[in-house]
Design a protein around this motif. Structure first.
Motif, short mmCIF file in Angstrom:
data_model
loop_
_atom_site.label_atom_id
_atom_site.label_comp_id
_atom_site.label_asym_id
_atom_site.label_seq_id
_atom_site.Cartn_x
_atom_site.Cartn_y
_atom_site.Cartn_z
N GLU A 1 -4.50 17.85 72.27
CA GLU A 1 -4.70 16.22 72.34
C GLU A 1 -3.87 15.57 73.27
O GLU A 1 -4.25 14.97 74.32
N SER B 1 -10.18 17.41 76.34
CA SER B 1 -11.29 16.80 75.73
C SER B 1 -11.56 17.48 74.42
O SER B 1 -11.05 18.65 74.07
N PRO B 2 -12.34 16.93 73.53
CA PRO B 2 -12.47 17.43 72.16
C PRO B 2 -12.99 18.73 72.30
O PRO B 2 -12.67 19.67 71.41
N LYS C 1 -12.89 21.31 74.57
CA LYS C 1 -11.74 22.00 75.32
C LYS C 1 -10.74 22.28 73.99
O LYS C 1 -10.20 23.26 73.94
N THR C 2 -10.35 21.34 73.36
CA THR C 2 -9.46 21.30 72.05
C THR C 2 -10.16 22.45 71.20
O THR C 2 -9.49 23.25 70.57
N ALA D 1 -17.52 15.94 72.57
CA ALA D 1 -17.44 15.62 73.99
C ALA D 1 -16.64 16.37 75.09
O ALA D 1 -15.76 17.12 74.39
N THR D 2 -17.27 16.63 76.10
CA THR D 2 -16.55 17.38 77.15
C THR D 2 -15.60 17.00 77.93
O THR D 2 -14.72 17.42 78.71
N SER D 3 -15.45 15.35 77.73
CA SER D 3 -14.46 14.86 78.67
C SER D 3 -14.05 13.62 77.90
O SER D 3 -14.92 13.31 76.57
N HIS D 4 -13.08 13.01 78.06
CA HIS D 4 -12.54 11.81 77.32
C HIS D 4 -13.42 10.66 77.59
O HIS D 4 -13.43 10.46 79.17
N ARG D 5 -13.95 9.85 77.05
CA ARG D 5 -14.33 8.57 77.50
C ARG D 5 -13.60 7.36 77.58
O ARG D 5 -12.77 7.28 76.68
#
Length: 160
Positions: free
Chosen positions: A30, A35-36, A38-39, A153-157
């Motif tokens: 993180e 991203s969630p 990917k983590t 999510a695949t990316s951070h918003r």
């Protein structure tokens, strides 16, 4: 016996596997901006690779070399499921509870290593929840269903 195994497994996984993979390593991912999704994936791959040592060094879990990739893949899928529980709950205690429950039930019903469990099943290649095809299918199904339900999510918003 089941309750005792659960309590021991909870304490052990909290301070070892869950504490590291879904605690310390999770936090590092993180902080690195992962991203969630990917983590979840990176910590799960690390969890699966950690389990590579088990069939190589633990005589109770020895198995033919051809089965080791299946064991690692199953461990990785289990890691995805536990990682998704971590993501959804925001706590390492939820996956730790799931991990301890899994270990307590599996080792009680199916046994550990060459020791048969309460079900008396001795065909480890098919029915063993950690080394058999049934366990691999169950771990993959749990990971897929949780992925669909939680939708990491695949990316951070922005602002999220």
């Amino acid at each position: 016996r089941l309750a005792l195994k659960f309590l021991v497994a909870f304490a052990l996984t909290l301070f070892t596997e869950d504490g590291f993979f879904r605690g310390a390593l999770w936090g590092s991912c993180e902080r690195a901006g992962f991203s969630p999704a990917k983590t979840v994936l990176w910590t799960s791959v690390a969890f699966g690779l950690w389990h590579l040592a088990v069939p190589l060094v633990d005589p109770d879990f020895s198995q033919p070399a051809s089965k080791v990739p299946q064991y690692v893949l199953g461990s990785t899928a289990f890691g995805v499921a536990m990682g998704l529980l971590r993501l959804r709950s925001g706590s390492i205690f939820v996956p730790c509870f799931g991990h301890a429950s899994w270990n307590a039930v599996v080792y009680t019903l199916f046994g550990a290593g060459e020791k048969a469990g309460q079900l008396g099943i001795v065909d480890h290649s098919v029915w063993d929840p950690e080394r058999g095809y049934a366990g691999l299918v169950l771990a993959l199904a749990a990971a897929a269903l949780l992925w669909i339900w939680i939708k990491p999510a695949t990316s951070h918003r922005a602002g999220g």
